[in-house]
Design an enzyme around this catalytic site. Sequence first.
Site, short mmCIF file in Angstrom:
data_model
loop_
_atom_site.label_atom_id
_atom_site.label_comp_id
_atom_site.label_asym_id
_atom_site.label_seq_id
_atom_site.Cartn_x
_atom_site.Cartn_y
_atom_site.Cartn_z
N ASP A 45 -65.24 -7.99 5.80
CA ASP A 45 -65.69 -7.15 4.69
C ASP A 45 -66.68 -7.99 3.89
O ASP A 45 -66.30 -8.92 3.19
CB ASP A 45 -64.49 -6.73 3.83
CG ASP A 45 -64.89 -5.80 2.68
OD1 ASP A 45 -66.07 -5.84 2.27
OD2 ASP A 45 -64.03 -5.05 2.20
N LYS A 87 -71.40 -0.54 -3.84
CA LYS A 87 -71.60 -1.71 -4.68
C LYS A 87 -73.07 -2.15 -4.57
O LYS A 87 -73.94 -1.39 -4.91
CB LYS A 87 -70.63 -2.81 -4.28
CG LYS A 87 -69.18 -2.30 -4.04
CD LYS A 87 -68.48 -1.84 -5.30
CE LYS A 87 -67.18 -1.09 -5.05
NZ LYS A 87 -66.21 -1.73 -4.19
N TYR A 129 -59.41 -6.83 -1.12
CA TYR A 129 -59.66 -5.61 -1.88
C TYR A 129 -58.37 -4.79 -1.99
O TYR A 129 -57.75 -4.48 -0.97
CB TYR A 129 -60.77 -4.81 -1.19
CG TYR A 129 -61.01 -3.49 -1.86
CD1 TYR A 129 -61.57 -3.44 -3.13
CD2 TYR A 129 -60.67 -2.30 -1.24
CE1 TYR A 129 -61.76 -2.22 -3.77
CE2 TYR A 129 -60.87 -1.09 -1.86
CZ TYR A 129 -61.42 -1.06 -3.13
OH TYR A 129 -61.61 0.15 -3.76
N ARG A 157 -72.37 16.72 11.55
CA ARG A 157 -71.18 15.88 11.58
C ARG A 157 -71.27 14.81 12.66
O ARG A 157 -70.64 13.75 12.55
CB ARG A 157 -69.89 16.72 11.74
CG ARG A 157 -68.68 15.96 11.18
CD ARG A 157 -67.41 16.79 11.14
NE ARG A 157 -66.92 17.03 12.47
CZ ARG A 157 -66.65 18.23 12.96
NH1 ARG A 157 -66.80 19.30 12.22
NH2 ARG A 157 -66.22 18.36 14.19
C1 LIG Z 1 -65.15 -1.27 -3.33
C2 LIG Z 1 -64.72 -2.05 -2.17
C3 LIG Z 1 -64.22 -1.42 -1.03
C4 LIG Z 1 -64.01 0.07 -0.96
O1 LIG Z 1 -65.23 0.75 -1.00
P1 LIG Z 1 -65.42 2.25 -1.56
O2 LIG Z 1 -66.85 2.51 -1.34
O3 LIG Z 1 -65.01 2.24 -3.00
O4 LIG Z 1 -64.51 3.12 -0.74
C5 LIG Z 1 -63.89 -2.21 0.06
N1 LIG Z 1 -64.02 -3.55 0.03
C6 LIG Z 1 -64.49 -4.19 -1.05
C7 LIG Z 1 -64.63 -5.67 -1.04
C8 LIG Z 1 -64.84 -3.46 -2.19
O5 LIG Z 1 -65.28 -4.09 -3.26
#
Ligand SMILES: *Cc1c(COP(=O)(O)O)cnc(C)c1O
Length: 386
Positions: free
Chosen positions: A176, A201, A103, A51
């Site tokens: 992000d 992604k 998002y 952890r």
């Molecule tokens: C999918 C996404 C998230 C969240 O990510 P997860 O891995 O699904 O928790 C955050 N920001 C953007 C731009 C995303 O496309």
Amino acid sequence: MHDTLSPETQTATALGWIDRETDAMAAPLRPSTSFLRDPANPGRAGRIFTRDDNPTYAQAEALINRLEGGAGCLLFPSGMAAIITVFQRMAPGDHIILPKAVYSGLRDWAKQQGQPWGLEFTFLDSYDARSVANAIIPGKTKIVWVETPSNPTWTLTDIAAVAEVAHSANAMLAIDSTVSTPILTRPIEHGADIVLHSCSKYMNGHGDLIAGAAVVAPGREDVLKEMASKRNAYGAVLGSFEVWLLLRGMRTLSLRVKSSSASALKIARFLDTHPAVAQVLYPGLPDHPQHEIACHQMTGGFGGMLSFRMRGGEQSAKETASRVKVIRQAISFGSTESVIEHRVGMEGADSPTPRDLLRLSVGIENVEDLLSDLRQALDHSAPMST
Ligand SMILES: *Cc1c(COP(=O)(O)O)cnc(C)c1O
């Protein structure tokens, strides 16, 4: 040596690490939860329990950190876990500036969890240096949050300009960068303090795992340390097998992102001329409102994500999404295969997304197959001439 190599080489070789014990070129998977203590000195520093830290994390974290030019990287069990750990450093009363087009999971979190907890949010329509400067509350604004290009309209933010505003107010600039990936944008070079990724992604790129990452800029090691301690305290750790898969996926990151970007540009140009389409939202098109920012901030392409608005409105958008055959109707993006989504249907009642908008994630299929699929789906929906 890998410091000076290009991102293509860094990813393809996964920084060239070799397993010392076996000379294995592919990273070993080390699922152990516990690590042997030194009987003579059980309190010594070092790995204790997974952890806190696991050796399987090291190479993937080092690779993401190198690609971003950071001072350190932490992996998380999802993009949301990485994002929320940034906010867990805040205290009630702290103020955060976010774009309205962000998002949707983060927008929901801010309203449903962040606000009741006492954090204050300002959601901005347009996200440029001036509107961010106007929204700053001196002494209270702690985070300026940017998603660029942002979901699902793909508006861009000039990171360097917003960094100046954030820093003059002593706020942290968080980016992000899920949609750009470090192949197309390196936010730290433009002044970001922290970069977040949903590795679910493009980073993994195969649509088969959920993971997230945070990278801090040189000089913000304090933030990294705090986030590592929160990650441990809240138990937000990624399984070692998922880390291993992620590193495997990242070896082709550069190839995949460039291929998707090149195809997305061709598709955007095609959609732009189709009579059933009212508007194409893609940073690579010259009429995109932030095309100039995209040209100086993005390198090697404009990304694999685009949206388009249908002349025939919501009904026509839904019908088009149901008529594609090669492209699949599904959520998420950044995988090898292309997916399309009527986004507002998924985002819920308070979504600012136009009802006639379709979001397309362009994969790495042959672009001609994608173009003919879209053509057959759209030709049904050409508006009737009256
Ligand atoms: C999918 C996404 C998230 C969240 O990510 P997860 O891995 O699904 O928790 C955050 N920001 C953007 C731009 C995303 O496309």
